[in-house]
Design a protein around this motif. Structure first.
Motif, PDB file in Angstrom:
ATOM      1  N   ARG A  31       0.864  16.524 -11.236  1.00 44.72           N
ATOM      2  CA  ARG A  31       0.826  17.177 -12.545  1.00 44.72           C
ATOM      3  C   ARG A  31      -0.501  17.015 -13.291  1.00 44.72           C
ATOM      4  O   ARG A  31      -0.638  17.525 -14.388  1.00 44.72           O
ATOM      5  N   ARG A  32      -1.456  16.354 -12.672  1.00 43.37           N
ATOM      6  CA  ARG A  32      -2.742  16.140 -13.351  1.00 43.37           C
ATOM      7  C   ARG A  32      -3.439  17.466 -13.617  1.00 43.37           C
ATOM      8  O   ARG A  32      -3.305  18.403 -12.833  1.00 43.37           O
ATOM      9  N   PRO A  33      -4.180  17.546 -14.708  1.00 46.47           N
ATOM     10  CA  PRO A  33      -4.955  18.776 -14.969  1.00 46.47           C
ATOM     11  C   PRO A  33      -6.034  18.944 -13.898  1.00 46.47           C
ATOM     12  O   PRO A  33      -6.622  17.984 -13.438  1.00 46.47           O
ATOM     13  N   ARG A  34      -6.284  20.153 -13.559  1.00 44.92           N
ATOM     14  CA  ARG A  34      -7.297  20.441 -12.517  1.00 44.92           C
ATOM     15  C   ARG A  34      -8.484  21.122 -13.113  1.00 44.92           C
ATOM     16  O   ARG A  34      -8.481  21.848 -13.960  1.00 44.92           O
ATOM     17  N   ASN A  79       0.840  -1.196   0.000  1.00 43.16           N
ATOM     18  CA  ASN A  79       0.000   0.000   0.000  1.00 43.16           C
ATOM     19  C   ASN A  79       0.879   1.252   0.000  1.00 43.16           C
ATOM     20  O   ASN A  79       0.947   1.999   0.980  1.00 43.16           O
ATOM     21  N   VAL A  80       1.582   1.450  -1.116  1.00 39.12           N
ATOM     22  CA  VAL A  80       2.476   2.597  -1.252  1.00 39.12           C
ATOM     23  C   VAL A  80       2.279   3.217  -2.630  1.00 39.12           C
ATOM     24  O   VAL A  80       1.727   2.596  -3.534  1.00 39.12           O
ATOM     25  N   LEU A  81       2.751   4.436  -2.779  1.00 38.73           N
ATOM     26  CA  LEU A  81       2.741   5.102  -4.079  1.00 38.73           C
ATOM     27  C   LEU A  81       4.179   5.221  -4.573  1.00 38.73           C
ATOM     28  O   LEU A  81       5.087   5.519  -3.797  1.00 38.73           O
ATOM     29  N   THR A  82       4.369   5.006  -5.845  1.00 43.45           N
ATOM     30  CA  THR A  82       5.690   5.207  -6.427  1.00 43.45           C
ATOM     31  C   THR A  82       5.888   6.694  -6.689  1.00 43.45           C
ATOM     32  O   THR A  82       4.934   7.479  -6.705  1.00 43.45           O
ATOM     33  N   TRP A  83       7.136   7.063  -6.931  1.00 40.31           N
ATOM     34  CA  TRP A  83       7.427   8.455  -7.282  1.00 40.31           C
ATOM     35  C   TRP A  83       6.687   8.832  -8.552  1.00 40.31           C
ATOM     36  O   TRP A  83       6.168   9.940  -8.679  1.00 40.31           O
ATOM     37  N   ASP A  84       6.600   7.910  -9.517  1.00 36.91           N
ATOM     38  CA  ASP A  84       5.866   8.197 -10.752  1.00 36.91           C
ATOM     39  C   ASP A  84       4.385   8.450 -10.472  1.00 36.91           C
ATOM     40  O   ASP A  84       3.772   9.320 -11.090  1.00 36.91           O
ATOM     41  N   ASP A  85       3.801   7.683  -9.543  1.00 39.24           N
ATOM     42  CA  ASP A  85       2.396   7.903  -9.164  1.00 39.24           C
ATOM     43  C   ASP A  85       2.203   9.300  -8.568  1.00 39.24           C
ATOM     44  O   ASP A  85       1.252  10.005  -8.905  1.00 39.24           O
ATOM     45  N   ILE A  86       3.103   9.673  -7.688  1.00 39.80           N
ATOM     46  CA  ILE A  86       2.996  10.975  -7.027  1.00 39.80           C
ATOM     47  C   ILE A  86       3.162  12.101  -8.039  1.00 39.80           C
ATOM     48  O   ILE A  86       2.393  13.068  -8.055  1.00 39.80           O
ATOM     49  N   ARG A  87       4.145  11.962  -8.916  1.00 37.13           N
ATOM     50  CA  ARG A  87       4.387  12.994  -9.927  1.00 37.13           C
ATOM     51  C   ARG A  87       3.169  13.131 -10.844  1.00 37.13           C
ATOM     52  O   ARG A  87       2.741  14.251 -11.151  1.00 37.13           O
ATOM     53  N   ALA A  88       2.594  12.014 -11.271  1.00 37.21           N
ATOM     54  CA  ALA A  88       1.407  12.074 -12.124  1.00 37.21           C
ATOM     55  C   ALA A  88       0.246  12.745 -11.411  1.00 37.21           C
ATOM     56  O   ALA A  88      -0.494  13.531 -11.998  1.00 37.21           O
ATOM     57  N   TYR A  89       0.079  12.457 -10.130  1.00 36.79           N
ATOM     58  CA  TYR A  89      -1.003  13.067  -9.364  1.00 36.79           C
ATOM     59  C   TYR A  89      -0.814  14.574  -9.256  1.00 36.79           C
ATOM     60  O   TYR A  89      -1.754  15.349  -9.445  1.00 36.79           O
TER      61      TYR A  89
END
Length: 74
Positions: A71-74, A59-69
């Motif tokens: 940088r997501r459009p709002r 139950n962890v997030l990768t750095w890529d997951d965090i970066r994508a989150y």
């Protein structure tokens, strides 16, 4: 020279020179900095987080997951 004058001068520098200045100032601070003492509250929080990780290591997030989150459009 006062701080405001220095800041005005630095703003006229190219970005790569400003970044080098930041790095050198940061390195100078980190060389002189004392390690902060952990409070009991912070120790407790870290222990809870480590226990949560130990109980469910998937139950962890990768750095890529965090970066994508981030940088997501709002």
């Amino acid at each position: 020279m006062d701080l405001e004058s220095v800041l005005l001068e630095v703003q006229s520098w190219p970005p790569e020179d400003r970044l080098r200045l930041i790095e050198r100032v940061w390195d100078g601070l980190s060389d002189q900095a004392e390690e902060p003492e952990l409070t009991e509250e912070l120790k407790s929080l870290l222990d809870r987080r480590l226990a949560a990780l130990d109980s469910d290591p998937e139950n962890v997030l990768t750095w890529d997951d965090i970066r994508a989150y981030v940088r997501r459009p709002r």
